[in-house]
Enzyme design. Structure first.
Site, short mmCIF file in Angstrom:
data_model
loop_
_atom_site.label_atom_id
_atom_site.label_comp_id
_atom_site.label_asym_id
_atom_site.label_seq_id
_atom_site.Cartn_x
_atom_site.Cartn_y
_atom_site.Cartn_z
CB THR A 25 -3.33 2.95 -9.09
OG1 THR A 25 -4.03 2.70 -7.89
CG2 THR A 25 -4.28 2.82 -10.25
CG ASP A 69 -2.42 -0.07 -1.93
OD1 ASP A 69 -3.40 -0.35 -2.63
OD2 ASP A 69 -2.36 0.97 -1.23
CB SER A 70 1.21 4.23 -1.52
OG SER A 70 0.01 4.94 -1.45
CD GLN A 291 -9.71 19.99 12.49
OE1 GLN A 291 -10.80 20.16 11.94
NE2 GLN A 291 -9.62 19.56 13.72
N1 ASP Z 1 -4.14 2.42 -3.16
C1 ASP Z 1 -3.29 2.89 -4.24
C2 ASP Z 1 -1.96 3.26 -3.63
O1 ASP Z 1 -1.84 4.26 -3.01
C3 ASP Z 1 -3.93 4.06 -4.89
C4 ASP Z 1 -3.11 4.69 -5.98
O2 ASP Z 1 -2.04 4.33 -6.32
O3 ASP Z 1 -3.63 5.66 -6.55
O4 ASP Z 1 -1.02 2.52 -3.79
#
Ligand code: ASP
Length: 355
Positions: A25, A69-70, A291
Site C-alpha cells: 500500500t 501486493d504482499s 494461538q
Molecule cells: N494488501 C497490502 C499488502 O500487503 C496491504 C498493505 O500493504 O498494507 O501488500
C-alpha cells in the site's frame, strides 16, 4: 528487478541507506479507472515525501519488478531480498524494505534467520494508507525507518543491527512481530518482546533489548536454502478427524505447526492423540505454538499439553506462527536430519523466543 536511481548525490563518508521497494500500500495510488489501489512508479517518492531530502544521508533506491501486493509474497522474494542485501552490504550502512503489511511479519521473520551475523539495520516498513493520501501513515513510517536505518552510536556502530519492523512510532523485532490490526495505524505488535525503539520527539532506543551479538571480524552470511514443506494446523472445537489426518499425515509436509490452545493444549480425544503419535512416528517435525497473542507454551502444565510432549511434539515457547514458519523453512533448508531440526527449534537462534 533493477537498481533504478540514486535519490541523492553521493558525498564521501556520508551514511548511506538503500531503500528497497517490493510493493504494498505504501507505494500505491488509486487507479482512476476502477478505484482500486495499484503500485505507482517509485521514482515519484520524492514528490510524495520531500522531507527525505532533509536527511544528511545518501539514499539510493532499488525497485522490485514486478511490484507485488504482499499477499503474493513467496519465499523467492525473501531469497531475492537476502541476496540483494548480501550484494550491497558493503555499500550501505542500513537497509529499508518497503513491503505490504499483510505478510510483513512473515518476511521480517524469515529474513532474520536467513541473514546470519547481521551487523547492519534491515528495517521493514509500509503503511495502511497510500503515501499519496492526505492522512497517510506512510510518510512518518518511512521517515522513521530511514532515520533508524542510518542511526549510529558515538563509536559509529549501528544502533539497531537487526531485522526489524518500524510502524506507528514503534520499532519491533521482526521475528517477534504480528499484524494485529487490518485497518488501524497501529497495525503491528510484538506481544512477547518490548519495542526496540520508540519514536516520539526523538527516537529512544531500548539498548538493553537490542541484539548486538554480531561478530565485527566476520561478514554477513546469507542462507537462501529454504525447505517450505510446512503446514499449519489450527485447532478449533469441532475439528474433524479427517481434517487433522489430512494435515498431520499429508505427504506434502515435513513439519506441522500445531496452533494449540492456551499454554499449548490440545484435545485429549484418543483419535487426535493417535494421529499426532502416528505423524511423530513417521518422523514429522511437530511444533507446538499457542494461538494466544501473548504468553508461552508450557507442555508440563496440563495433561492435554503433556500428552503432546509425550508424543514427541516440540515446544515452541513464545514464538509466533510467522516466526515459526520462517525458522522451520530455514532450519529444514539447512538440515536433512529432522532430529537436528527439532533440537535447533528448541534453541533461541535470533531472539525469536524468550529462552
Ligand atoms: N494488501 C497490502 C499488502 O500487503 C496491504 C498493505 O500493504 O498494507 O501488500
Amino acid at each position: 528487478m533493477k537498481l533504478n536511481f540514486k535519490l541523492f548525490p553521493e558525498k564521501s563518508s556520508q551514511t548511506a541507506v538503500l531503500l528497497i521497494y517490493t510493493g504494498g500500500t505504501i507505494g500505491m495510488k488509486e487507479d482512476p479507472a476502477d478505484g482500486t489501489l495499484r503500485p505507482f512508479d517509485f521514482s515519484g517518492i520524492l514528490e510524495e515525501v520531500p522531507e527525505l531530502r532533509k536527511f544528511a544521508v545518501k539514499i539510493d533506491s532499488y525497485t522490485f519488478n514486478p511490484l507485488i501486493d504482499s499477499s503474493d509474497v513467496e519465499p523467492s522474494l525473501w531469497q531475492a531480498l537476502a541476496r540483494l542485501i548480501r550484494d550491497r552490504y558493503d555499500d550501505y550502512d542500513g537497509f529499508v524494505v518497503l513491503h505490504g503489511t499483510d505478510t510483513m511479519a512473515y518476511s521480517a521473520s524469515a529474513l532474520s534467520f536467513m541473514l546470519e551475523n547481521l551487523g547492519k539495520p534491515v528495517v521493514f516498513t509500509g503503511s495502511q494508507l497510500p503515501i499519496g493520501k492526505l492522512r497517510t501513515d506512510g510518510k512518518e513510517n518511512l521517515i522513521s525507518a530511514v532515520e533508524i536505518a542510518a542511526a549510529k552510536d558515538s563509536h559509529r556502530h549501528p544502533m539497531v543491527p537487526e531485522v526489524s519492523i518500524c510502524f506507528n512510532a514503534q520499532l519491533l523485532r521482526g521475528n517477534r512481530s504480528v499484524k494485529v490490526n487490518a485497518t488501524g495505524f497501529d497495525a503491528f505488535k510484538s506481544p512477547n518482546y518490548p519495542p526496540l525503539a520508540t519514536a516520539g520527539i526523538s527516537i529512544k532506543y531500548n539498548n538493553s533489548f537490542i541484539h548486538y551479538g554480531y561478530d565485527r571480524r566476520k561478514g554477513l552470511t546469507v542462507h537462501t536454502d529454504l525447505d517450505t514443506r510446512v503446514s499449519v494446523l489450527k485447532l478449533h472445537p469441532g475439528i474433524t478427524e479427517q481434517a487433522v489426518r489430512d494435515i498431520l499425515l499429508g505427504d506434502g509436509s515435513r513439519a506441522v505447526i500445531l496452533e494449540t490452545y492456551g499454554s499449548g493444549n490440545a484435545p485429549c480425544r484418543p483419535w487426535f492423540l493417535s494421529l499426532v503419535r502416528e505423524a511423530a512416528s513417521r518422523g514429522k517435525i511437530l511444533l507446538n505454538v499457542t494461538q494466544c497473542m501473548s504468553g508461552d507454551v508450557d507442555m508440563d502444565l496440563y495433561a492435554t499439553g503433556r500428552a503432546l510432549k509425550d508424543a514427541g511434539v516440540v515446544c515452541g515457547h513464545d514464538i509466533t506462527t510467522e516466526s515459526a514458519l520462517g525458522k522451520l523453512f530455514y532450519l529444514m533448508g539447512g538440515h536433512a536430519d529432522n532430529e537436528k531440526v527439532k533440537a535447533l527449534l528448541e534453541k533461541n537462534l535470533k531472539g525469536e523466543i524468550s529462552k
